[in-house]
Design an enzyme around this catalytic site. Sequence first.
Site: not given
Length: 461
Positions: A114, A152, A302
């Site tokens: 991330d 990701d 989240d």
Amino acid sequence: MPPLPATRRLTIATVACLTAATGVWVSTGTASAGTVSGALYRDPNTAVARWVAANPGDSRVGVIRDKVASQPASRWLSSFNLGTVQAEVSTYVSAANSAGQIPALTLYGIPNRDCGGASAGGAPDLATYQTWIGNISRGLGGSTVLIMLEPDSIALQTCLSASEKTARDQALRTATQTLKAANANAKVYLDAGHSTWNSAGDQAGRLVAAGVANADGFYTNVSNFNPTNSEAAYGRSILSSLSGQGVNGKRQVIDTSRNGGASGDWCGDDNTDRRIGQYPTTNTGDANIDAYLWVKPPGEADGCRYAAGSFQPDLAYSLASSAPNPPTTPPTTVPTTTPTTPPTTPPTTPPTTTPTTPPTTAPAGACSATYQTASVWQGGFQGMVTVKAGSAAITGWTVTWPLGSGQSITQIWNGELVSGAPTVTVRNVSWNGALASNATAQFGFLANGTASTPAITCTSR
């Protein structure tokens, strides 16, 4: 369970809400069209399952139990622990294998994940990361397992230098090879972002650099809420671009956990317009798509209003409250291959003996079950089971039968599949367990293999 990184705020486009009429929530009912077939594993010890068990009096529990906890979702390996990860994987995969179902794992431990954002963490360096991957690989067993490798890691590389990108690509190639060498039946999929992020051509180039040629394909939509048809179109474009670069035979997995409606801000913690999407299945009806999975478990935060990865019942209820129940009617799609044997054909040889005094009703408080093959096609069939209460009301029922040779359950509706092999065990769902005296309920299933008439039993509660 990690949150969606804040970096995605600039990449998410507004998409139209979807309804059941679009087919988003309705299974195709066809035999598996991708390279995977079989029932997905529903872990009985998920965060949502534990919440349901601990809160029987909560007004939200029925919706959350029936529409979220009842469904299989991917197990995330996101807490970096070299000492325990092998045992964790082995326990999880073994439980799925014992149930005759397919486990799904999401591996989330690469360094600088991330780009240091809301989901920062992972291994301290790439060498330690490969040790972690090796420990995971030793817990995979030998049966089919679906692995989503590093969300990701390919679509989001804005924080990496050119040399760091090269090192990450090599790490993903090595991880893929390690996992597949340990279990030849492991299906490994790489990160392809989503349809409103990188272009298909750009993403395909990134996938090639990260070693998708060694993988089984790619997954999309874990970091967004885009409609399934948009993701499928994006996947086809990626596959076309991959083919142009000499990489063929790959498949897509789409995360449908929260894409039944999408608008507003990026964070699922704050958005009340999102809904669960199509229920998880390997019966995609699309030769390019191996599965619709719930990679991001619905109800897990989240990181905006709540701690990232924590289960929040209000989020789960918001996602599920207006969504339809899991399929409650048999699939309407007719198999493309004509049945080899019509399901209505009676036995050619009658029983050699008949009961002298067959009971006219089931015992008081008991239940009975009858089976019928509804349709047959090459390599599979559809079965229907009718449950009938005896002369007294019952509050619940469980039906069991031995699985025939070569058979495997791939989908079920109006019932909860507790065990898929070697004995199939199905119990009622919330809305069809309580039956008045002599009342009936019906559930159906799809299966691979040759149809047969099983010895079926029913027990009541």
